[in-house]
Design a protein around this motif. Structure first.
Motif, PDB file in Angstrom:
ATOM      1  N   GLY A   1       0.801  -1.222   0.000  1.00  0.00           N
ATOM      2  CA  GLY A   1       0.000   0.000   0.000  1.00  0.00           C
ATOM      3  C   GLY A   1       0.828   1.262   0.000  1.00  0.00           C
ATOM      4  O   GLY A   1       0.381   2.307  -0.483  1.00  0.00           O
ATOM      5  N   LYS A   2       2.058   1.194   0.530  1.00  0.00           N
ATOM      6  CA  LYS A   2       2.891   2.393   0.598  1.00  0.00           C
ATOM      7  C   LYS A   2       3.913   2.471  -0.531  1.00  0.00           C
ATOM      8  O   LYS A   2       4.692   3.412  -0.591  1.00  0.00           O
ATOM      9  CB  LYS A   2       3.605   2.453   1.945  1.00  0.00           C
ATOM     10  N   SER A   3       3.887   1.508  -1.433  1.00  0.00           N
ATOM     11  CA  SER A   3       4.832   1.537  -2.551  1.00  0.00           C
ATOM     12  C   SER A   3       4.499   2.681  -3.501  1.00  0.00           C
ATOM     13  O   SER A   3       3.358   2.807  -3.965  1.00  0.00           O
ATOM     14  CB  SER A   3       4.788   0.217  -3.323  1.00  0.00           C
ATOM     15  N   SER A   4       5.487   3.493  -3.807  1.00  0.00           N
ATOM     16  CA  SER A   4       5.287   4.598  -4.738  1.00  0.00           C
ATOM     17  C   SER A   4       5.189   4.116  -6.178  1.00  0.00           C
ATOM     18  O   SER A   4       4.905   4.902  -7.082  1.00  0.00           O
ATOM     19  CB  SER A   4       6.440   5.598  -4.594  1.00  0.00           C
ATOM     20  N   ARG A   5       5.395   2.825  -6.381  1.00  0.00           N
ATOM     21  CA  ARG A   5       5.328   2.252  -7.728  1.00  0.00           C
ATOM     22  C   ARG A   5       4.057   1.442  -7.955  1.00  0.00           C
ATOM     23  O   ARG A   5       3.890   0.802  -8.986  1.00  0.00           O
ATOM     24  CB  ARG A   5       6.561   1.370  -7.968  1.00  0.00           C
ATOM     25  N   ASN A   6       3.155   1.454  -6.988  1.00  0.00           N
ATOM     26  CA  ASN A   6       1.893   0.707  -7.077  1.00  0.00           C
ATOM     27  C   ASN A   6       0.821   1.641  -7.642  1.00  0.00           C
ATOM     28  O   ASN A   6       0.344   2.542  -6.963  1.00  0.00           O
ATOM     29  CB  ASN A   6       1.498   0.205  -5.685  1.00  0.00           C
TER      30      ASN A   6
END
Length: 543
Positions: free
Chosen positions: A459-464
């Motif tokens: 949820g905190k991935s900047s690539r999601n």
């Protein structure tokens, strides 16, 4: 599911190039055996499109990465034999608790404009990526560092980020937890440096060749947008005497038939993504190179866009794809049907490949696809699906795959799907803005580990870019990051992948196999399962 196809050892072996033309030759020029004259060390490759950016803070695509990987050098780099080794760092010390890394930079490191490369450059660059005002692509890659996540998410101060330049040559980095594979993590482009003076002086410094200052083996000599980009060996690079290829011209020809013909006539020395129709006739030729790649070809859902707000409808679209037919009759390049998300290539303590330790999560099943679609419609109270548009980036091969999927969705689900294509730079923006229902994309690990693939969807991935988040998935990934027992770590990653495949925010289509045509006149290219072809040790052996 095919068994025993790729192992960790086999993949590592593929990262090693034919080194016969490299060796310890100090000269960038070779000689024509017949005339004795020096052969200019110049080659021409094809990018297939305009790089999205040459600023490593914002790069997100292999087109940009291929150039960037030749321009900048991190504290670690890939060596000529494919190992992760010290790059800008001359020495690395790790504290007994595994949480503090002290990097000593090489004293001879210079920027292409003559400035010394210092520890302050790395501190500035990493904190620039973390600065929420920067809106960098991959700040979450630095979240292993103490204080990094809090600063990037607006919950902490930059002063609390444990990235400190003690002096010009010493960088001290403090981690939240002991991470033995931290050098692998640092292969992310988010860890590459930029020149503070250059960046602060011009926000558009990376837009044109004249503004780009590099610390790697090459500089940008010229950039004719949408046509050609040329890089030249940097005379200030600390190991310039070992860089054998002086100049690389990158063409930007997107039409597969055109760049294939350019290769056949000698106008290009290296191409990838061969036209599907020519793969069979090229396979037996010396120029043909084929390598499994630690990456996956996918279609991504936006789970906040109807009808893909419903997990069963997402699953239905996955079950409607006949991946065997797709890879055998459409792509034809040695790709493997993807019945999970993590590619082959990582051997686990069990002795098996990670992919082989579990049964396929799904297979082609049009009956189940229709059943799930009906259940999903009922759950939502819909009598029919809203119009669906499938987006993909302009390229001949992507078009053929999109058309095949369009037909499968029609035949196996009874669902009409509209296709829409966009040029690469526009498509990247569309994808990052989440302006899609379902869109083509892919992902390759920066290092050989399931974590490199799965962490993308936290949820905190900047690539999601799926808008999907699952707290249990996030918890498993966080545990896997710090688990020291390898068997237990793999179990956590399998459990996380199971959740990903049940919720299905992304459709795995196939595991990539890279196909190249490499001119017999060029030797020594390092092909890698985790990155773009490394051209610095290439050598022209004939005109």
């Amino acid at each position: 599911m095919k068994k025993g196809l790729l192992t960790f050892v086999a993949l590592l072996a593929l990262a090693v190039p034919a080194l016969s033309a490299c060796g310890s030759d100090k000269s960038a020029a070779s000689s024509d055996q017949q005339t004795g004259t020096a052969i200019k060390q110049v080659m021409t490759a094809n990018l297939r499109g305009e790089p999205y950016t040459l600023d490593p803070a914002f790069a997100s695509d292999t087109t940009s990465y291929w150039v960037i990987d030749h321009l900048y050098e991190g504290l670690y780099r890939y060596s000529q034999n494919g190992d992760i080794s010290e790059g800008a760092a001359e020495k690395v010390e790790v504290s007994p608790d595994g949480k503090t890394y002290t990097f000593t930079l090489r004293p001879e490191m210079k920027w292409s404009n003559g400035d010394p490369v210092t520890a302050h450059d790395y501190e500035y660059s990493w904190k620039r990526v973390l600065n929420p005002q920067t809106a960098a692509y991959e700040p979450s890659a630095l979240y292993y560092i103490q204080g990094a996540e809090a600063y990037n998410t607006g919950k902490g101060s930059v002063d609390d980020v444990q990235i400190k330049a003690k002096d010009d040559r010493t960088l001290i980095v403090g981690l939240k937890d002991p991470i033995t594979y931290f050098p692998k993590i640092m292969m992310s482009r988010a860890y590459l440096p930029v020149n503070k003076k250059v960046v602060d002086a011009d926000k558009n410094w990376a837009a044109e060749a004249k503004g780009i200052v590099t610390n790697g083996p090459y500089t940008v000599e010229s950039w004719d947008h949408n046509s050609q980009l040329t890089i030249a060996k940097s005379q200030r690079y600390w190991e310039k005497e070992k860089v054998t290829m002086d100049t690389v011209h990158f063409k930007m020809v997107n039409e597969a038939t055109t760049y294939y013909q350019m290769f056949k006539t000698g106008a290009l020395d290296l191409i990838d993504s061969l036209p599907i129709d020519v793969i069979e006739q090229e396979k037996e030729k010396e120029e043909y190179k084929s390598f499994p790649d630690y990456s996956i070809y996918t279609y991504t859902f936006n789970v906040e866009e109807k009808p893909f707000t419903n997990a069963k409808i997402r699953q239905a679209f996955s079950y409607a794809i006949d991946r065997d037919i797709l890879t055998k009759n459409v792509t034809k390049g040695g790709q493997l049907p993807a019945y999970g998300y993590t590619p082959f290539g990582v051997k686990t303590p069990s002795g098996k490949d990670f992919r082989e330790e579990v049964a396929p999560y799904y297979q082609f099943d049009p009956v189940k696809a229709k059943q799930l679609l009906a259940e999903g419609l009922k759950e939502e109270g819909w009598t029919e699906l809203p119009p669906i548009t499938l987006k993909y980036s302009t390229a001949e091969n992507h078009k053929k795959i999109a058309e095949a999927l369009q037909e499968m969705f029609k035949q196996n689900l009874g669902v009409p799907v509209k296709l829409e294509n966009q040029e690469w730079k526009t498509y990247i923006d569309t994808f990052k803005q989440k302006n899609f229902q379902i869109a083509r994309m892919g992902w390759g690990g920066d290092y050989l580990d399931p974590l490199a693939m799965l962490e993308l969807y936290t949820g905190k991935s900047s690539r999601n870019f799926t808008n999907w988040a699952n707290p249990k998935f996030d918890e498993l990934i966080e545990k896997a990051k710090v688990e020291q027992n390898e068997e237990a770590r793999m179990k956590l990653l399998h459990d996380a992948e199971t959740i990903l495949m049940q919720d299905m925010p992304v459709i795995p289509v196939y595991f990539n196999n890279e196909n190249y045509l490499n001119s017999k006149k060029i030797e020594g290219i390092r092909f890698s399962v985790t990155g773009t072809p490394d051209l610095r040790w290439a050598k022209r052996v004939a005109e």
